[in-house]
Design a protein around this motif. Sequence first.
Motif, PDB file in Angstrom:
ATOM      1  N   ILE A  43       0.841  -1.198   0.000  1.00  0.00           N
ATOM      2  CA  ILE A  43       0.000   0.000   0.000  1.00  0.00           C
ATOM      3  C   ILE A  43       0.874   1.244   0.000  1.00  0.00           C
ATOM      4  N   ARG A  44       0.668   2.096  -1.002  1.00  0.00           N
ATOM      5  CA  ARG A  44       1.341   3.401  -1.069  1.00  0.00           C
ATOM      6  C   ARG A  44       0.288   4.448  -0.715  1.00  0.00           C
ATOM      7  N   LEU A  45       0.425   5.031   0.445  1.00  0.00           N
ATOM      8  CA  LEU A  45      -0.602   5.937   0.960  1.00  0.00           C
ATOM      9  C   LEU A  45      -0.226   7.392   0.696  1.00  0.00           C
ATOM     10  N   VAL A  46      -1.171   8.121   0.099  1.00  0.00           N
ATOM     11  CA  VAL A  46      -1.025   9.554  -0.134  1.00  0.00           C
ATOM     12  C   VAL A  46      -2.159  10.252   0.617  1.00  0.00           C
ATOM     13  N   ILE A  47      -1.846  11.306   1.356  1.00  0.00           N
ATOM     14  CA  ILE A  47      -2.862  12.009   2.146  1.00  0.00           C
ATOM     15  C   ILE A  47      -2.893  13.477   1.746  1.00  0.00           C
ATOM     16  N   HIS A  48      -4.059  13.955   1.320  1.00  0.00           N
ATOM     17  CA  HIS A  48      -4.245  15.370   1.004  1.00  0.00           C
ATOM     18  C   HIS A  48      -4.764  16.103   2.251  1.00  0.00           C
ATOM     19  N   ASP A  49      -4.248  17.284   2.491  1.00  0.00           N
ATOM     20  CA  ASP A  49      -4.748  18.098   3.601  1.00  0.00           C
ATOM     21  C   ASP A  49      -6.126  18.682   3.311  1.00  0.00           C
ATOM     22  N   GLU A  50      -6.428  18.841   2.024  1.00  0.00           N
ATOM     23  CA  GLU A  50      -7.735  19.369   1.628  1.00  0.00           C
ATOM     24  C   GLU A  50      -8.248  18.603   0.424  1.00  0.00           C
ATOM     25  N   ASN A  51      -9.550  18.682   0.197  1.00  0.00           N
ATOM     26  CA  ASN A  51     -10.167  17.958  -0.910  1.00  0.00           C
ATOM     27  C   ASN A  51      -9.809  18.599  -2.247  1.00  0.00           C
ATOM     28  N   LYS A  52      -9.208  17.819  -3.137  1.00  0.00           N
ATOM     29  CA  LYS A  52      -8.793  18.314  -4.449  1.00  0.00           C
ATOM     30  C   LYS A  52      -9.644  17.737  -5.578  1.00  0.00           C
ATOM     31  N   ARG A  53     -10.635  16.969  -5.243  1.00  0.00           N
ATOM     32  CA  ARG A  53     -11.624  16.392  -6.161  1.00  0.00           C
ATOM     33  C   ARG A  53     -11.061  15.224  -6.965  1.00  0.00           C
ATOM     34  N   LEU A  54     -11.984  14.525  -7.570  1.00  0.00           N
ATOM     35  CA  LEU A  54     -11.670  13.220  -8.144  1.00  0.00           C
ATOM     36  C   LEU A  54     -10.662  13.284  -9.279  1.00  0.00           C
ATOM     37  N   VAL A  55     -10.827  14.215 -10.215  1.00  0.00           N
ATOM     38  CA  VAL A  55      -9.964  14.225 -11.395  1.00  0.00           C
ATOM     39  C   VAL A  55      -8.505  14.459 -10.999  1.00  0.00           C
ATOM     40  N   PHE A  56      -8.263  15.395 -10.089  1.00  0.00           N
ATOM     41  CA  PHE A  56      -6.897  15.641  -9.617  1.00  0.00           C
ATOM     42  C   PHE A  56      -6.323  14.374  -8.989  1.00  0.00           C
ATOM     43  N   THR A  57      -7.129  13.721  -8.171  1.00  0.00           N
ATOM     44  CA  THR A  57      -6.678  12.524  -7.465  1.00  0.00           C
ATOM     45  C   THR A  57      -6.357  11.390  -8.440  1.00  0.00           C
ATOM     46  N   LEU A  58      -7.215  11.211  -9.439  1.00  0.00           N
ATOM     47  CA  LEU A  58      -6.969  10.164 -10.432  1.00  0.00           C
ATOM     48  C   LEU A  58      -5.683  10.429 -11.199  1.00  0.00           C
ATOM     49  N   ASN A  59      -5.475  11.666 -11.604  1.00  0.00           N
ATOM     50  CA  ASN A  59      -4.251  12.001 -12.341  1.00  0.00           C
ATOM     51  C   ASN A  59      -3.007  11.844 -11.474  1.00  0.00           C
ATOM     52  N   GLU A  60      -3.138  12.128 -10.193  1.00  0.00           N
ATOM     53  CA  GLU A  60      -2.029  11.905  -9.280  1.00  0.00           C
ATOM     54  C   GLU A  60      -1.697  10.413  -9.205  1.00  0.00           C
ATOM     55  N   GLY A  61      -2.740   9.604  -9.143  1.00  0.00           N
ATOM     56  CA  GLY A  61      -2.534   8.157  -9.131  1.00  0.00           C
ATOM     57  C   GLY A  61      -1.850   7.663 -10.398  1.00  0.00           C
ATOM     58  N   LEU A  62      -2.257   8.206 -11.550  1.00  0.00           N
ATOM     59  CA  LEU A  62      -1.622   7.828 -12.814  1.00  0.00           C
ATOM     60  C   LEU A  62      -0.141   8.201 -12.812  1.00  0.00           C
ATOM     61  N   ALA A  63       0.190   9.364 -12.269  1.00  0.00           N
ATOM     62  CA  ALA A  63       1.581   9.811 -12.232  1.00  0.00           C
ATOM     63  C   ALA A  63       2.425   8.924 -11.308  1.00  0.00           C
ATOM     64  N   LEU A  64       1.822   8.392 -10.257  1.00  0.00           N
ATOM     65  CA  LEU A  64       2.544   7.562  -9.303  1.00  0.00           C
ATOM     66  C   LEU A  64       2.669   6.108  -9.754  1.00  0.00           C
ATOM     67  N   ALA A  65       1.778   5.665 -10.622  1.00  0.00           N
ATOM     68  CA  ALA A  65       1.682   4.249 -10.974  1.00  0.00           C
ATOM     69  C   ALA A  65       2.951   3.738 -11.651  1.00  0.00           C
ATOM     70  N   ARG A  66       3.482   2.641 -11.140  1.00  0.00           N
ATOM     71  CA  ARG A  66       4.681   2.027 -11.686  1.00  0.00           C
ATOM     72  C   ARG A  66       4.382   0.728 -12.422  1.00  0.00           C
ATOM     73  N   GLY A  67       3.137   0.282 -12.365  1.00  0.00           N
ATOM     74  CA  GLY A  67       2.789  -1.008 -12.936  1.00  0.00           C
ATOM     75  C   GLY A  67       2.683  -0.988 -14.444  1.00  0.00           C
ATOM     76  N   ARG A  68       2.792  -2.179 -15.040  1.00  0.00           N
ATOM     77  CA  ARG A  68       2.542  -2.316 -16.476  1.00  0.00           C
ATOM     78  C   ARG A  68       1.078  -2.063 -16.777  1.00  0.00           C
ATOM     79  N   TYR A  69       0.227  -2.438 -15.824  1.00  0.00           N
ATOM     80  CA  TYR A  69      -1.213  -2.225 -15.966  1.00  0.00           C
ATOM     81  C   TYR A  69      -1.724  -1.409 -14.784  1.00  0.00           C
TER      82      TYR A  69
END
Length: 336
Positions: free
Chosen positions: A62-88
Motif C-alpha cells: 500500500i502506497r498511501l497519499v494524504i491530502h490536507d484538503e479535498n482536491k476532487r476526483l480528477v486531480f486525485t486520479l491524475n495523481e494516481g496515474l503519475a505515481l503508478a509504476r505497474g505495467r497495468y
Amino acid sequence: MMDRPLVSVIIPCYNAERYVEQSIRSIMQQTYTALEIIAIDDGSVDGTVLILQRLAAEDQRIRLVIHDENKRLVFTLNEGLALARGRYIARMDADDIAMPNRIAVQVDVLECNPQIVVVGSFMRVIQAEQLRGKWIAPIDDLRIRSYLFIASPFFHPTIMFRNGLPDLYYREDAYRAEDYDFWVRLLEHGKGYNIPRVLLHYRLLATSETKLGEQDAARRFAIFSDIHTRILSVYGISLPHHWQRLYTASTVKDWIPFITSSSISELLRVYGYIEQGVKKVNAPLAGTVKGYLGLRLLAYLRYGRFTKRFQDFFEVLKSSYFYRGAITLILRRVKL
C-alpha cells in the motif's frame, strides 16, 4: 511466476470510513499478488485516514497519499496515474468490493491480447446494503465502439488499462464525465473489451460520483456534447448546432423532455446522417451503431412529450430505427 507484471490499483478515498477497509482488503486478498495499491485520501474529515494508515502498516504494497484538503476526483486520479509504476493500471472506488480473482482475470486478458488497451467487466450493485441486479456492458470491441456513440461503454471502477499509452490523463474540464472522455481517447490507441462476468460489487450511494453527476445536468450536457463532437469527428461527421444538441439530448433520458419540441422525423434525420457518415468509414460498425441509436429512439418515445401523437406514431412505424432498437433491447435483456 516470477515474471508476473506489476499492477497498480488506484483507489481514491474520501470520507469512506464505513466501507474503506472492506474495499482495500478485497484488493489485498486478490489471488494475483504482484500489486501496488495506491490509496489516495482526498481530504477526508472522518476516520478514513486512520484506517488507511493501519492497513498500510499491515501491507507494504500500500502506497498511501494524504491530502490536507479535498482536491476532487480528477486531480486525485491524475495523481494516481503519475505515481503508478505497474505495467497495468486498475481502478476501484473506496466503497466497492473486488471479487478475489478480478485482477488475475483482467491481467490474463491483457497479457494474451496485445491489441486490447482497456478491459472492464460486468458488476453487481449494492444498494441499501443489499446485493441487487447485475449491470452488463457491451462486450466486444465493435459493440463498445458503437455504444460509445450514446454513453460510456465501461463501468469505471471495473477497468484495467495499459500504462504508458499516449494521452493518459483525465481532463479536469470533463469532470462528471471524465471517464467517458477518457475511454474515447484511450480507444484511439487500441481495442476495448468487457469480460462478461461480475468482477466487482459496486456500492450505489447518494454521495457516489454517479449520483452527484446526475444533479449537474447543464454541465454534463455540455461535456457530453463535446465528447460526442470528438467521436463524430473521427468519422468525418460534423453536425449543425441544433442537430448536435438534439443528438446529445436524446442520449440521456433526463434531457429528453428539453428537446421534444423537435419532431421525431428530425431526430430520425440526425440519426440517419450519423449512420451514413459512419458507414463510409466502417460499415459493420454502422450497423451496430444503428441498433444503439434505435435504443435511444425507444427512450425518446418513452420519456418525451408530444403534441402530434398520430404523426409521431406514423413516423416511428416507418423507421427502421424503431425495429433495430427493439431487437437490440431484446438481445440486451437476454445478455447477448
